[in-house]
Write an enzyme that holds these catalytic residues in place. Structure first.
Site, PDB file in Angstrom:
ATOM      1  N   SER A  26       0.842  -1.196   0.000  1.00  0.00           N
ATOM      2  CA  SER A  26       0.000   0.000   0.000  1.00  0.00           C
ATOM      3  C   SER A  26       0.874   1.241   0.000  1.00  0.00           C
ATOM      4  O   SER A  26       2.084   1.176   0.227  1.00  0.00           O
ATOM      5  CB  SER A  26      -0.931   0.018   1.219  1.00  0.00           C
ATOM      6  OG  SER A  26      -0.183   0.124   2.419  1.00  0.00           O
ATOM      7  N   GLY A  27       0.238   2.364  -0.251  1.00  0.00           N
ATOM      8  CA  GLY A  27       0.930   3.646  -0.211  1.00  0.00           C
ATOM      9  C   GLY A  27       0.135   4.642   0.599  1.00  0.00           C
ATOM     10  O   GLY A  27      -1.075   4.495   0.774  1.00  0.00           O
ATOM     11  N   ARG A  28       0.826   5.654   1.101  1.00  0.00           N
ATOM     12  CA  ARG A  28       0.173   6.699   1.896  1.00  0.00           C
ATOM     13  C   ARG A  28       0.739   8.062   1.534  1.00  0.00           C
ATOM     14  O   ARG A  28       1.922   8.164   1.188  1.00  0.00           O
ATOM     15  CB  ARG A  28       0.398   6.502   3.406  1.00  0.00           C
ATOM     16  CG  ARG A  28      -0.176   5.271   4.011  1.00  0.00           C
ATOM     17  CD  ARG A  28       0.771   4.109   4.050  1.00  0.00           C
ATOM     18  NE  ARG A  28       2.079   4.437   4.593  1.00  0.00           N
ATOM     19  CZ  ARG A  28       2.330   4.578   5.903  1.00  0.00           C
ATOM     20  NH1 ARG A  28       1.362   4.420   6.778  1.00  0.00           N
ATOM     21  NH2 ARG A  28       3.548   4.845   6.331  1.00  0.00           N
ATOM     22  N   GLY A  93      13.224  -1.055  -2.369  1.00  0.00           N
ATOM     23  CA  GLY A  93      14.454  -0.967  -3.135  1.00  0.00           C
ATOM     24  C   GLY A  93      14.447  -1.783  -4.411  1.00  0.00           C
ATOM     25  O   GLY A  93      13.457  -2.422  -4.764  1.00  0.00           O
ATOM     26  N   HIS A 251      15.133   4.815  -0.114  1.00  0.00           N
ATOM     27  CA  HIS A 251      14.839   3.472   0.366  1.00  0.00           C
ATOM     28  C   HIS A 251      14.108   3.571   1.692  1.00  0.00           C
ATOM     29  O   HIS A 251      14.618   4.158   2.650  1.00  0.00           O
ATOM     30  CB  HIS A 251      16.132   2.674   0.535  1.00  0.00           C
ATOM     31  CG  HIS A 251      15.878   1.216   0.755  1.00  0.00           C
ATOM     32  ND1 HIS A 251      16.807   0.389   1.341  1.00  0.00           N
ATOM     33  CD2 HIS A 251      14.797   0.437   0.479  1.00  0.00           C
ATOM     34  CE1 HIS A 251      16.309  -0.842   1.399  1.00  0.00           C
ATOM     35  NE2 HIS A 251      15.095  -0.826   0.887  1.00  0.00           N
ATOM     36  N   ASP A 252      12.914   3.003   1.765  1.00  0.00           N
ATOM     37  CA  ASP A 252      12.091   3.154   2.961  1.00  0.00           C
ATOM     38  C   ASP A 252      12.788   2.628   4.213  1.00  0.00           C
ATOM     39  O   ASP A 252      12.584   3.157   5.312  1.00  0.00           O
ATOM     40  CB  ASP A 252      10.720   2.498   2.782  1.00  0.00           C
ATOM     41  CG  ASP A 252      10.786   1.058   2.280  1.00  0.00           C
ATOM     42  OD1 ASP A 252      11.873   0.459   2.272  1.00  0.00           O
ATOM     43  OD2 ASP A 252       9.728   0.533   1.871  1.00  0.00           O
ATOM     44  N   THR A 253      13.643   1.617   4.070  1.00  0.00           N
ATOM     45  CA  THR A 253      14.381   1.110   5.226  1.00  0.00           C
ATOM     46  C   THR A 253      15.242   2.196   5.847  1.00  0.00           C
ATOM     47  O   THR A 253      15.344   2.306   7.083  1.00  0.00           O
ATOM     48  CB  THR A 253      15.285  -0.071   4.815  1.00  0.00           C
ATOM     49  OG1 THR A 253      14.470  -1.123   4.319  1.00  0.00           O
ATOM     50  CG2 THR A 253      16.114  -0.577   5.982  1.00  0.00           C
ATOM     51  N   THR A 274       6.733  -5.926   5.142  1.00  0.00           N
ATOM     52  CA  THR A 274       6.757  -7.034   4.203  1.00  0.00           C
ATOM     53  C   THR A 274       8.097  -7.759   4.295  1.00  0.00           C
ATOM     54  O   THR A 274       8.167  -8.987   4.240  1.00  0.00           O
ATOM     55  CB  THR A 274       6.518  -6.522   2.778  1.00  0.00           C
ATOM     56  OG1 THR A 274       5.248  -5.871   2.726  1.00  0.00           O
ATOM     57  CG2 THR A 274       6.536  -7.658   1.769  1.00  0.00           C
ATOM     58  N   ASN A 311      18.624  -8.784   5.099  1.00  0.00           N
ATOM     59  CA  ASN A 311      17.271  -8.738   4.553  1.00  0.00           C
ATOM     60  C   ASN A 311      16.617 -10.089   4.805  1.00  0.00           C
ATOM     61  O   ASN A 311      17.090 -11.117   4.317  1.00  0.00           O
ATOM     62  CB  ASN A 311      17.316  -8.466   3.049  1.00  0.00           C
ATOM     63  CG  ASN A 311      17.648  -7.023   2.740  1.00  0.00           C
ATOM     64  OD1 ASN A 311      16.796  -6.163   2.803  1.00  0.00           O
ATOM     65  ND2 ASN A 311      18.899  -6.764   2.403  1.00  0.00           N
TER      66      ASN A 311
END
Length: 504
Positions: A26-28, A93, A251-253, A274, A311
């Site tokens: 999903s996205g926000r 990524g 990169h969200d991480t 995820t 990961n």
């Protein structure tokens, strides 16, 4: 901290910052505001699904739909708030889009779970020796990495690369269509296995050996670079005011790691979603034979610091199991699944979350049963048994990763900081404390968004550095602490897990 007069000046003028956070599911679009008391308030204005699309034999991301959802979020944000200063985009990524000479997107980006990279890892090692590959990039070897995607693309669809003028990784692709500027942000470049671990740039040895056209690679810029104003045509289309596009940690991480509210220099973190990203933060990469054999990655984050991490396939296993049960007509919420798992028999069976059969989408519960049968364990039959197996296995894999990190750094760690949406699973947090034997400090849930906003504030000079950012975020959300318990039982389970499941 900010200084009270400066803080009040910004608060009274209602200056706000948009974080566009795209996850695998999903996205926000979220608006962040600095409040008195040195904390950040987050207000979600738009949420939308992110679906993989199979067309023929290829799995794609629907970038066109995602960008349209982003525009919807921007319109909602400007309708509700004034004085919006800037926007930052973060995503997963490795994946990318290709643009032609006129800047048109050649096709929707291919999903990292697509099968085109099968066998690419072995092919890559015939071009660059594994040890040398790790020495010059410092990245964990996975077939989904951008370098191997490009190697597969070069062999399977060379005409597409011939037509390409630019390659942009997912957050940079969003940034380009927002600002018109083609740049590659350093943290997302570090996921490609083509990025320089010591300075912003590409590793030419990989590019040359893999035969990747050098022209498609754009300039690598530091995290927090202001790319420029949003395109005029977007402003006119949406009826919104001008704002800057900032290349936050794409990169969200790395956005999530920015938000880890640790005060000590040495800490362990898990970014839960995820994927589970388990590791520590270092001033410099570790590029030893030991870290290469353990396949630990050195990604680059805020302030150029190194994220030394593993990961691990994470809550994808529960998400995909839930989707399978929904296909079977069983509608469970995540909280219902957690209750079923808590009531299930403990230590009945385990899996290695990173086993290759758990990577593709599909019937994960059946694959777990087949895995347990093949490894001579009791077979989980119920939904609760499946979910408990996943949670216990993740917690035990975290402990194993903790031992690997400690072996490479030579350091001890007093606690594990867990951040991200996955910490809404109290069961996983509790099991992680039990398995590791040290406290788990859980929070914030919205770590990625907090980090995204904090980087924008650092770029503006409102927050002076990473340490101050973490203090502000610590003020913004109260963490939950889970203490270790049942050590003997979990230690016994771990010894079995390590010997019989991981074969170590």
């Amino acid at each position: 901290m900010f200084g009270f007069s400066k803080l009040c000046k910004f608060y009274k003028s209602h200056m706000r910052y948009i974080a566009a956070d795209f996850g695998a599911g999903s996205g926000r679009v979220i608006v962040g505001t600095i409040l008195p008391g040195d904390n950040i308030r987050l207000d979600e204005v738009h949420r939308f699904p992110n679906r993989q699309i199979r067309l023929g034999n290829t799995v794609y991301w629907d970038f066109l739909a995602l960008f349209e959802e982003l525009k919807t979020g921007l319109k909602k944000a400007f309708a509700q708030y004034d004085e919006i200063v800037s926007i930052g985009v973060d995503t997963w990524g490795v994946d990318f889009g290709l643009l032609d000479k006129k800047g048109y997107l050649l096709e929707n980006p291919v999903h990292y779970r697509d099968g085109r990279t099968e066998g690419a890892l072995e092919k890559g090692f015939t071009l660059i020796d594994r040890e040398r590959f790790y020495e010059i990039t410092g990245i964990q070897f996975m077939e989904i990495n951008t370098a191997f995607q490009l190697l597969a693309l070069k062999e399977q669809r060379p005409e597409l690369l011939d037509r390409a003028e630019s390659l942009l990784l997912m957050p940079d692709l969003f940034n380009y269509f927002l600002s018109g500027v083609k740049k590659s942000e350093r943290s997302i470049v570090s996921t490609t296995q083509m990025g320089d671990p010591f300075a912003p740039g590409w590793v030419r040895e990989v590019v040359d050996r893999f035969g990747i056209p050098e022209k498609i690679l754009t300039e690598v810029v530091p995290t927090g670079t202001v790319l420029g104003p949003i395109r005029e045509e977007i402003r006119e289309e949406l009826g919104i005011e001008n704002m800057d596009v900032i290349a936050v940690a794409g990169h969200d991480t790395q956005c999530a790691l920015t938000a880890v509210p640790a005060q000590a220099d040495d800490f362990i973190f898990v970014s839960c979603g995820t994927w589970s990203l388990f590791g520590t933060e270092l001033a410099q990469p570790i590029l030893t034979k030991q870290s290469e054999e353990l396949n630990i990655t050195n990604e680059i984050g805020t302030d150029g610091r190194t994220s030394f991490l593993k990961n691990i396939i994470g809550l994808w296993l529960i998400q995909e199991s839930r989707r399978q049960w929904m296909r079977e007509g069983k509608e469970y919420s995540f909280s219902e699944l957690e209750k079923l798992a808590e009531a299930a028999e403990p230590f009945k069976c385990f899996i290695d979350p990173d086993a290759p059969e758990f990577v593709p989408s599909g019937n994960v519960p059946e694959r777990i049963r087949e895995y347990c049968e093949r490894t001579g364990q009791k077979i989980p039959r119920t939904e609760g048994e499946i979910v408990r197996c996943i949670n216990e296995s993740l917690a035990l894999k975290y402990r194993y990763s903790l031992e690997e990190i400690k072996a490479c750094t030579g350091k001890d760690y007093e606690a594990i900081h867990m951040v991200g949406g996955g910490i809404q699973s109290k069961l996983l947090c509790k099991f992680t404390a039990y398995a590791s034997g040290i406290p788990v400090i859980a929070g914030p849930v919205e770590a990625t968004v907090f980090g995204n906003i904090a980087i924008q504030l650092m770029s503006r000079g409102i927050i002076k550095d990473l340490a101050q950012a973490r203090k502000v975020i610590a003020n913004s959300e109260e963490p939950v602490v889970y203490e270790p318990a049942d050590w003997e039982e979990w230690d016994k389970a771990y010894k079995f897990y390590k010997k019989e499941i991981l074969k170590k």
